[in-house]
Design a protein around this motif. Sequence first.
Motif, mmCIF file in Angstrom:
data_model
loop_
_atom_site.group_PDB
_atom_site.id
_atom_site.type_symbol
_atom_site.label_atom_id
_atom_site.label_comp_id
_atom_site.label_asym_id
_atom_site.label_seq_id
_atom_site.Cartn_x
_atom_site.Cartn_y
_atom_site.Cartn_z
ATOM 1 N N HIS A 132 0.674 -1.001 -0.394
ATOM 2 C CA HIS A 132 -0.018 -0.117 -0.082
ATOM 3 C C HIS A 132 0.779 1.206 -0.108
ATOM 4 C CE1 HIS A 132 -2.940 -2.427 2.275
ATOM 5 N NE2 HIS A 132 -2.816 -2.893 1.007
ATOM 6 N N PRO A 133 0.637 2.102 -0.673
ATOM 7 C CA PRO A 133 1.833 3.094 -0.410
ATOM 8 C C PRO A 133 1.321 4.227 0.010
ATOM 9 C CG PRO A 133 -0.197 3.516 -3.026
ATOM 10 C CD PRO A 133 -0.158 2.094 -2.303
ATOM 11 N N VAL A 134 2.178 4.573 1.145
ATOM 12 C CA VAL A 134 2.628 5.560 2.166
ATOM 13 C C VAL A 134 1.973 7.132 2.455
ATOM 14 C CG1 VAL A 134 3.523 5.930 4.826
ATOM 15 C CG2 VAL A 134 3.131 3.673 3.344
ATOM 16 N N TYR A 135 1.134 7.462 2.191
ATOM 17 C CA TYR A 135 1.179 9.264 1.898
ATOM 18 C C TYR A 135 1.536 10.118 3.018
ATOM 19 C CZ TYR A 135 -2.387 6.405 -1.551
ATOM 20 O OH TYR A 135 -2.120 6.136 -2.214
ATOM 21 N N ASP A 136 1.970 9.408 4.515
ATOM 22 C CA ASP A 136 1.666 10.657 5.444
ATOM 23 C C ASP A 136 2.984 9.461 6.148
ATOM 24 O OD1 ASP A 136 2.575 12.298 7.914
ATOM 25 O OD2 ASP A 136 0.312 12.700 7.609
ATOM 26 N N ASN A 137 4.115 9.690 6.123
ATOM 27 C CA ASN A 137 5.494 8.775 6.951
ATOM 28 C C ASN A 137 5.782 9.689 8.060
ATOM 29 O OD1 ASN A 137 6.633 5.716 7.497
ATOM 30 N ND2 ASN A 137 8.479 7.018 6.342
ATOM 31 N N GLN A 138 5.150 10.271 8.232
ATOM 32 C CA GLN A 138 5.411 11.055 9.464
ATOM 33 C C GLN A 138 4.536 11.350 10.903
ATOM 34 O OE1 GLN A 138 8.622 12.326 8.680
ATOM 35 N NE2 GLN A 138 8.421 11.205 6.814
ATOM 36 N N ASN A 139 3.365 11.416 10.390
ATOM 37 C CA ASN A 139 2.280 11.605 11.580
ATOM 38 C C ASN A 139 1.382 10.126 12.046
ATOM 39 O OD1 ASN A 139 3.203 14.186 12.113
ATOM 40 N ND2 ASN A 139 2.275 14.256 9.994
ATOM 41 N N LEU A 140 1.245 10.313 13.006
ATOM 42 C CA LEU A 140 0.514 9.179 13.469
ATOM 43 C C LEU A 140 -0.956 9.609 13.412
ATOM 44 C CD1 LEU A 140 1.567 7.420 16.709
ATOM 45 C CD2 LEU A 140 1.273 6.097 15.151
ATOM 46 N N ARG A 141 -1.923 8.757 13.068
ATOM 47 C CA ARG A 141 -2.835 9.351 13.554
ATOM 48 C C ARG A 141 -3.800 9.309 14.698
ATOM 49 N NH1 ARG A 141 -8.767 6.567 10.109
ATOM 50 N NH2 ARG A 141 -9.753 8.886 9.663
ATOM 51 N N THR A 142 -4.043 10.693 14.900
ATOM 52 C CA THR A 142 -4.624 11.129 16.699
ATOM 53 C C THR A 142 -5.744 11.755 16.547
ATOM 54 O OG1 THR A 142 -2.974 12.761 16.182
ATOM 55 C CG2 THR A 142 -2.150 10.741 17.444
ATOM 56 N N VAL A 143 -6.599 12.188 17.759
ATOM 57 C CA VAL A 143 -7.688 12.915 18.238
ATOM 58 C C VAL A 143 -7.064 13.860 17.694
ATOM 59 C CG1 VAL A 143 -9.244 13.125 19.744
ATOM 60 C CG2 VAL A 143 -9.006 10.624 18.719
ATOM 61 N N GLY A 144 -7.417 14.508 17.128
ATOM 62 C CA GLY A 144 -6.583 16.166 17.463
ATOM 63 C C GLY A 144 -5.045 16.163 16.921
ATOM 64 N N ASN A 145 -4.491 16.697 17.474
ATOM 65 C CA ASN A 145 -2.918 16.868 16.784
ATOM 66 C C ASN A 145 -1.965 16.733 18.174
ATOM 67 O OD1 ASN A 145 -4.028 18.633 14.975
ATOM 68 N ND2 ASN A 145 -2.453 20.960 14.782
ATOM 69 N N ARG A 146 -2.759 16.946 18.966
ATOM 70 C CA ARG A 146 -2.136 16.460 19.967
ATOM 71 C C ARG A 146 -2.244 15.284 20.975
ATOM 72 N NH1 ARG A 146 -3.325 18.390 24.906
ATOM 73 N NH2 ARG A 146 -0.852 19.072 25.887
ATOM 74 N N GLY A 147 -3.154 14.555 19.893
ATOM 75 C CA GLY A 147 -2.874 13.122 20.614
ATOM 76 C C GLY A 147 -4.479 12.852 21.550
ATOM 77 N N PRO A 148 -5.204 11.059 21.423
ATOM 78 C CA PRO A 148 -3.893 9.795 22.023
ATOM 79 C C PRO A 148 -4.069 9.741 20.391
ATOM 80 C CG PRO A 148 -6.734 9.889 22.623
ATOM 81 C CD PRO A 148 -6.084 11.148 22.843
ATOM 82 N N ALA A 149 -3.419 8.802 20.082
ATOM 83 C CA ALA A 149 -3.316 7.662 19.693
ATOM 84 C C ALA A 149 -4.707 6.373 19.116
ATOM 85 C CB ALA A 149 -1.854 7.106 18.865
ATOM 86 N N THR A 150 -4.923 5.892 18.178
ATOM 87 C CA THR A 150 -5.710 5.046 18.038
ATOM 88 C C THR A 150 -5.028 3.842 17.441
ATOM 89 O OG1 THR A 150 -6.249 6.262 16.113
ATOM 90 C CG2 THR A 150 -7.623 6.970 17.971
ATOM 91 N N LEU A 151 -6.134 2.225 18.003
ATOM 92 C CA LEU A 151 -5.621 1.783 17.561
ATOM 93 C C LEU A 151 -5.425 1.153 16.386
ATOM 94 C CD1 LEU A 151 -4.456 -1.646 18.734
ATOM 95 C CD2 LEU A 151 -6.535 -1.813 19.632
ATOM 96 N N GLU A 152 -6.022 1.510 15.738
ATOM 97 C CA GLU A 152 -6.715 1.359 14.177
ATOM 98 C C GLU A 152 -5.303 2.223 13.383
ATOM 99 O OE1 GLU A 152 -7.998 6.074 13.698
ATOM 100 O OE2 GLU A 152 -7.677 4.012 15.012
ATOM 101 N N ASN A 153 -4.062 2.619 13.751
ATOM 102 C CA ASN A 153 -3.123 3.034 13.220
ATOM 103 C C ASN A 153 -2.098 1.868 12.402
ATOM 104 O OD1 ASN A 153 -1.749 6.006 12.916
ATOM 105 N ND2 ASN A 153 -2.945 5.388 15.223
ATOM 106 N N TYR A 154 -2.515 0.910 11.127
ATOM 107 C CA TYR A 154 -2.529 -0.116 11.178
ATOM 108 C C TYR A 154 -1.056 -0.095 9.831
ATOM 109 C CZ TYR A 154 -1.799 -4.205 8.059
ATOM 110 O OH TYR A 154 -0.761 -5.267 7.835
#
Length: 524
Positions: A20-42
């Motif tokens: 799968h192409p990686v469109y963003d290799n810099q940031n986890l997917r989070t609730v808002g910019n500060r986090g928290p991170a979520t488990l579906e960050n496959y």
Amino acid sequence: MAIKSTGQEESNILTTRQGHPVYDNQNLRTVGNRGPATLENYPFLEKMSHFDRERVPERVVHARGAGAHGYFEAYGMVGDEPIAKYTRAKLFQEKGKKTPLFVRFSTVIHRGHSPETLRDPRGFAVKMYTEDGNWDLVGNNLKIFFIRDALKFPDFIHSFKPDPVTNRQDPERQFDFISNTPEAMHMITFLFSPWGIPANYRQMQGSGVNTYKWVNKEGEAVLVKYHWEPLQGIRNLTTKEAQEIQGKNFNHATQDLYEAIEQGNYPEWELCVQIMSDDEHPELDFDPLDDTKIWPKDQFPWLPVGKMTLNRNPINYFAEVEQAAFGTGVLVDGLDFSDDKMLQGRTFSYSDTQRYRVGTNYLQLPINAPRKHVATNQRDGQMAYHQDIVEGMNPHINYEPSSLGGLKEAPMAGKDHMPHYNASLVRAKIDRQNNFKQAGETYRNFEDWERDELIFNLVDALSHCRQSIQDKMIEMFNACDGDYGRRVSEGLQANKMMMEKGAKSDSDEAVKQAEQVSKEAKPY
């Protein structure tokens, strides 16, 4: 049949191992910019899971280590206030209460038998066997880290590990990554100063690095940072001192710790905390959850809460030190996670690594097992030798809920802490990055000899890098402090002139030798 790439444009595109192409290799997917991170960050889970399994059986990081047993003695207060105001964690409440513990010190990047004089952060991991189960405080000697998003952790480690082709560490690979990672400038400033080589394990600080939370009986939470302060004092090494030690003994720190304890010279550290209300703190010019930042002492003082003493050496290194397994998610009631994106990534990675490295049942080993009865519905797995059966419990029931004599949920010790979130799920950087200010402050706060050593070490390492990387690094050093950038730039220029002059001298000498050989050569 393998599918061939359709062209150069496609072949150099970053993908996951699923293609799968990686469109963003810099940031986890989070609730808002500060986090928290979520488990579906496959993509993150896939990337980190593979990274955790890159080496067998040595730790991927923190392979070189030493350890000791001891205890933690609580003060029962935080500053002038009862500690119960901030946390209900039982180990802190009673003055003089002692909790047994085990500590593992380590270097981060290098292999298991590498010298302990190498420039590297030091791991500082503490496992406390509390009455509520284990608490692991896993950190480093330095108070900050290179990156602020866990998605970048494998990339950072890869850049500092040996080249996959030559199997040698390469400063150009390291500074290629750093020059594209401006938040690392604060850590680099510490790492290439004398603070990058602690004199031994007894005389170095420890830090939880990440931000955690304390929760009281009412479910109210505050942000907290942990600091271990050595009561033996702090001592670091210059490059020259480290090289002199390495030439005689590459186990010096392990030997120093072992012999001190054997002689009854028990090392001690005071545990201090910094406390901050759990909100965004717009008055600060950085995000308090950013692990590349230090909380200023004048605004958030260090408050002592207890003391650690190490008084017993391991009797079997492999069983106790090598198989010791730590995890940032190992928290007891009254301690909790903050939304720090690095902390949440570490929490997945650490325990996942231990299940792979030591085994599914690593928590049944004596060094890792809690000092209280364990009762779970988890069964079997590799090397299982103990079953968590409670007397009177129905052995046929390994699930919950049940009306046939199975395990029951525990009552809450206080109100649950329930943070509220109202933000979009995004891939984004935190808003207040301020990558250079604290690095500049740290540079200016160093003593003259520490600044001199920092410049010498940076110039020496950067001399092995191509000009484009040097230029990017000088630009970032200037952003930290003008004198900082100027001295590195002048050092590199002077080094380059010396090398060119030396090369010219060598070349002239080679020509002279060739001419002399030609004159002396006899015809056939």
